[in-house]
Design an enzyme around this catalytic site. Structure first.
Site, PDB file in Angstrom:
ATOM      1  N   GLU A  35      16.285 -43.547  29.140  1.00  0.00           N
ATOM      2  CA  GLU A  35      15.983 -42.474  30.469  1.00  0.00           C
ATOM      3  C   GLU A  35      15.540 -43.400  31.234  1.00  0.00           C
ATOM      4  O   GLU A  35      15.919 -42.975  32.810  1.00  0.00           O
ATOM      5  CB  GLU A  35      15.007 -42.002  30.005  1.00  0.00           C
ATOM      6  CG  GLU A  35      13.837 -40.846  30.285  1.00  0.00           C
ATOM      7  CD  GLU A  35      15.286 -39.912  30.830  1.00  0.00           C
ATOM      8  OE1 GLU A  35      14.697 -38.702  32.097  1.00  0.00           O
ATOM      9  OE2 GLU A  35      15.697 -39.325  30.784  1.00  0.00           O
ATOM     10  N   HIS A  93      13.581 -67.625  32.748  1.00  0.00           N
ATOM     11  CA  HIS A  93      12.594 -67.872  34.151  1.00  0.00           C
ATOM     12  C   HIS A  93      11.784 -66.895  34.772  1.00  0.00           C
ATOM     13  O   HIS A  93      10.996 -66.315  34.888  1.00  0.00           O
ATOM     14  CB  HIS A  93      13.295 -68.079  35.524  1.00  0.00           C
ATOM     15  CG  HIS A  93      13.097 -68.297  36.788  1.00  0.00           C
ATOM     16  ND1 HIS A  93      13.190 -69.663  37.870  1.00  0.00           N
ATOM     17  CD2 HIS A  93      11.912 -67.925  37.301  1.00  0.00           C
ATOM     18  CE1 HIS A  93      12.248 -69.059  38.643  1.00  0.00           C
ATOM     19  NE2 HIS A  93      11.347 -68.754  38.481  1.00  0.00           N
TER      20      HIS A  93
END
Length: 539
Positions: free
Chosen positions: A177, A227
């Site tokens: 969704e 990262h």
């Protein structure tokens, strides 16, 4: 407030004449920044944006996105009188406690990245002020995406999701969704986020980020392995909303992976087991060819007419419905934004047809001629296009909107061959992604499979391609699809069609090809050289 003019990204003083020259080149409200810079830099729009960034950083800190002084955010100063490319940029500093930042800690940059205003130093133990190390990447997103805001997050979800498969260059997810919160995506679409490799210094990522943006024009984010993530939007609200959705989807993928479920397929079923461990979603699903040789097949791309669906359904049901209802549809929805866009496309197509002398094309009067005159001309052109069975985007888009009304009113019901549903379920269970490639619009494709005579089959489909990716008889279209579905080699994609010319084009692109023989299909050339089937059960 310091009036230093420095290059943010290298933290060096620029010659004052050069800096003043660049400021003088930026016009705001018709007045030169070179003469009123101080007034504008202290104006309400600038100060409000500084306050907003400090507020957002506190919120992002609580979410774990900018902890340990990591992460950053930048927002353009919204000013109705200034075109977005010329708007000033407010950027948070680097290496500071993001949750403790104040509005006066922010940097003000020109549209090209020159620092126009920098914060005053604070006493020990605070570090000297430094513009964000993310600066070059932020400016690249502004330059290439016309963004209004860019967020760099170190959220743990965005980090871990890149580690699940260390060799993957993309993150993919579908049928969730929260995908609807990402610009240009819906629930049934496959969201693809490129992944670039990390470097020791932030600025060294700039080139990789630019290449990823160019290679994925639909993307609004780029993941950096081990990262974090860069996310941009048209405004700060758009960027923030998408950032929340991205982090939710990454978290969902991580948890589904822990449960042994595949987040990249429509039903999110079990990850397939191979060699005693769960199959990673990037690993190939294997099928056997008729000679019992193992052959990798990760994706199947299906044509519709004559392959999944009788040609007669399209020619005898869908086309007549669109033709018979085009006038009603255009008249009832004439003032809607959607229909205005349809009319704009049709005008461009008809103008091109008139210049090329295409039979059946008639001029479309301007809006001043009145609704009835415009609609009458549109209907004449559309009927001619349908009669000629033209595969053009302007027609397909309008037809999709007309058919949507028919399906929603139960005046239409999609038809697929009886072997199709079982095959779709089987391929899904095998971990093979299935896509549709048709000359009909993506909307029309979703309608056909969503309202089919066997119920909603979209849960077995990973995505839809139409002629916006290219003509179905051109090799480059299939090369683009192979790139889009994320396979290592085009041969990992099986394409099924009933059209010989499409089969030739797909084979030239390196795809595996099977030709579908169905009732009502046209004849194939002698010695065509392709494997044929009469039912998906033969695959």
């Amino acid at each position: 407030m310091l009036q230093r003019h420095v290059t943010c990204f290298f933290h060096k003083w620029r010659p004052s004449i050069e800096a003043q020259s660049e400021m003088a080149a930026v016009a705001l409200n018709g007045v030169n920044l070179g003469t009123t810079s101080q007034a504008y830099l202290e104006s309400k729009p600038v100060n409000d944006t500084k306050v907003l960034i400090s507020d957002l950083c506190r919120q992002f800190y609580s979410l774990g996105w900018v902890s340990g002084t990591g992460g950053s955010i930048t927002i353009k100063v919204h000013d109705e009188s200034v075109p977005k490319p010329q708007q000033l940029v407010i950027m948070s500093p680097s290496g500071v406690q993001k949750e403790r930042m104040l509005p006066e800690d922010m940097y003000v940059l020109s549209p090209t990245g020159t620092v126009l205003s920098s914060p005053s130093p604070k006493p020990y133990p605070n570090k000297p002020p430094k513009c964000s190390d993310c600066g070059p990447l932020f400016m690249k997103a502004y330059e290439m995406c016309n963004a209004g805001a860019v967020i760099h997050s170190h959220g743990i979800e965005s980090c871990l999701v890149t580690m699940i498969n260390p060799s993957s260059k993309e993150f993919r997810i579908t049928h969730m969704e929260m995908i609807k919160g990402i610009k240009g995506h819906g629930y049934y679409d496959e969201l693809v986020v490129p992944i670039i490799e990390n470097t020791a210094y932030e600025y060294e990522l700039t080139e990789s980020l630019a290449k990823a943006i160019a290679a994925y024009p639909k993307a609004t984010a780029v993941l950096v392995r081990n990262h974090g993530i860069y996310i941009w939007g048209d405004s700060w609200i758009s960027a923030k909303t998408q950032a929340e959705c991205y982090h939710y989807l990454f978290d969902a993928a991580i948890k589904l992976n822990q449960l042994g479920l595949d987040w990249s397929t429509p039903l999110h079923g079990p990850l397939h087991v191979g060699s005693g461990k769960h199959r990673d979603v990037s690993v190939k699903a294997w099928t056997a060819d008729p000679d019992n040789n193992s052959k990798p097949r990760r994706c199947i791309v299906l044509d519709i007419e004559g392959t999944t669906t009788p040609i007669s359904f399209v020619t005898d049901v869908l086309f007549p419905y669109a033709r018979d209802n085009v006038e009603r549809h255009l008249s009832e929805t004439y003032d809607s934004a959607e229909t205005k866009d349809d009319i704009k496309l049709l005008r461009c197509q008809v103008q091109d047809d008139l210049e090329k002398g295409v039979a059946g094309a008639v001029p479309i009067p301007s809006d001043e001629a009145g609704k009835e005159e415009v609609v009458g001309a549109l209907v004449a052109n559309v009927e001619s296009m349908i009669k000629a069975d033209r595969k053009i985007t302007a027609l397909k888009q309008l037809q999709g909107h007309i058919w949507r009304t028919g399906f929603e009113k139960n005046e239409l019901k999609g038809v697929v061959f009886e072997d199709v549903p079982e095959a779709l379920m089987k391929w899904h269970d095998q971990g093979i992604k299935v896509y549709i490639y048709s000359s009909g619009s993506r909307l029309a494709q979703r309608l056909l499979f969503g309202y089919s005579n066997y119920g909603d089959l979209r849960k077995y489909l990973s995505g839809f391609f139409d002629t916006t990716v290219g003509n179905k008889r051109e090799t480059r279209s299939y090369a683009e699809i192979a790139e889009s579905v994320g396979v290592d080699r085009p041969s990992e994609v099986l394409f099924l069609t009933d059209v010989f010319q499409e089969a030739v084009a797909a084979k030239a692109a390196g795809l595996e090809v099977i030709v579908s023989i169905r009732p009502g299909n046209g004849p194939l050339p002698d010695s065509h050289g392709f494997k044929t089937i009469t039912s998906f059960s033969e695959i």
